[in-house]
Design an enzyme around this catalytic site. Sequence first.
Site, PDB file in Angstrom:
ATOM      1  N   GLU A 116      -5.866 -57.580  11.772  1.00  0.00           N
ATOM      2  CA  GLU A 116      -4.572 -56.238  11.876  1.00  0.00           C
ATOM      3  C   GLU A 116      -5.230 -55.333  12.752  1.00  0.00           C
ATOM      4  O   GLU A 116      -6.236 -54.614  13.190  1.00  0.00           O
ATOM      5  CB  GLU A 116      -4.458 -55.738  10.190  1.00  0.00           C
ATOM      6  CG  GLU A 116      -3.736 -54.935  10.438  1.00  0.00           C
ATOM      7  CD  GLU A 116      -3.457 -53.713   9.097  1.00  0.00           C
ATOM      8  OE1 GLU A 116      -3.140 -52.486   9.187  1.00  0.00           O
ATOM      9  OE2 GLU A 116      -4.803 -54.071   8.091  1.00  0.00           O
ATOM     10  N   GLU A 129      -9.039 -54.363   0.097  1.00  0.00           N
ATOM     11  CA  GLU A 129      -9.397 -54.545   1.278  1.00  0.00           C
ATOM     12  C   GLU A 129     -11.190 -54.229   1.845  1.00  0.00           C
ATOM     13  O   GLU A 129     -11.334 -52.775   1.281  1.00  0.00           O
ATOM     14  CB  GLU A 129      -8.491 -54.098   2.126  1.00  0.00           C
ATOM     15  CG  GLU A 129      -7.096 -53.872   1.684  1.00  0.00           C
ATOM     16  CD  GLU A 129      -6.321 -53.477   2.245  1.00  0.00           C
ATOM     17  OE1 GLU A 129      -6.618 -53.427   3.846  1.00  0.00           O
ATOM     18  OE2 GLU A 129      -4.931 -52.893   2.145  1.00  0.00           O
TER      19      GLU A 129
END
Length: 378
Positions: A292, A199
């Site tokens: 997120e 990520e």
Amino acid sequence: MRMAGFAVALMMIGVIMSPCVYGEEFSDHKEIEVERLLKRLNKHALISIKSDDGDIIDCVPIHSQPAFDHPLLRNHTIQMRPSFIPESTSTTYTKNYTQAWNKNGRCPENTVSIRRIKREDILRSNFIEDFGKKMTPGILLYGSKSIHEYATMKAKEGKYFGTAFVVNIWKPKVEVRNEFSLAQTWLGSGVGPTKNTIEAGFQADGYNKTGCYNTNCPGFVQISKLVTVGGTYNTVSQYDGVQYAHRIVIWRDRKDGKKWWLKVGDELVGYWPSSLFTSLGDGATRVSWGGEIVNAKTGGKHTATDMGSGHFADEGNKKASYFRNLMTVDKANTLREPQGVYTKSTNANCYNIKTGRNGTSWGIYFYYGGPGRNPKCP
């Protein structure tokens, strides 16, 4: 002049690890453990540079960086360049923006710029051994009991050897200190014990620093002396005003040991060696892009933490956050637009996502974000 509020920082994660819990209370023997951990994490620097935002950047000899604390990398030979860099003919050019510390100095040759870990960074974890590990042990944790909320675009499952994209950077408001807001990509493969994810993106959190992930857990081999993983940016987009965007490329170098490389703008930041991975060594099967947040539900209410600009996707350009020029790397090491993309929002009344129209220089793109708590998101 010191930067006000919290910072927006480049962040990255290698293999997702076990969860950590935040807290404050430590006994005296824990204080000793903290000091020992600081001595282990912070390597000897040739010079140190103080950033206006309070960070200290240590210029560490490249062969002494934290990556080589990992037992699998004890005899690792550093590679300074990949065998290839996937490029595209599409218009994805963005300006290279410097990090906050760059204006106060530069690291010398044969060093890498590492953000110094401070005592307060470690004290965010109840368990010292969990310092630097992500709060949750998986990728895209959907479900009614999850405290994570998303607005993402996903490509259909397949075989992916990287991704490239352009994302505009904002300074989202984070309501409480154990929450965060981030914009990133997810590359994943495997299930259960073989699950791996990479990520990378940009994060703001309620601690005024990033402090987690990044180079705190050894494994990522940094080669850049200019870009610091976890380093802050003070050039962020303004609502209905100037927009600041960064291009990020992550790809697997199949010709040289299957390393996964990270490039931000024109700068090669470093790579994850193949020895760190199980399933990702053969490529990713999942790729996603988007926002997120963590919703701590303080006082039984939904958080007011922003995702992206803090405005819904419907507001569009210069007002909502975006990802544009989404690409994936195929088995021929070519950048191609992803196929079968679709969007998903865990709670569209709080944060939503809207696909852009076809046929523009932005290629495949979307707007996303939202303010969190509002009359439709109590």
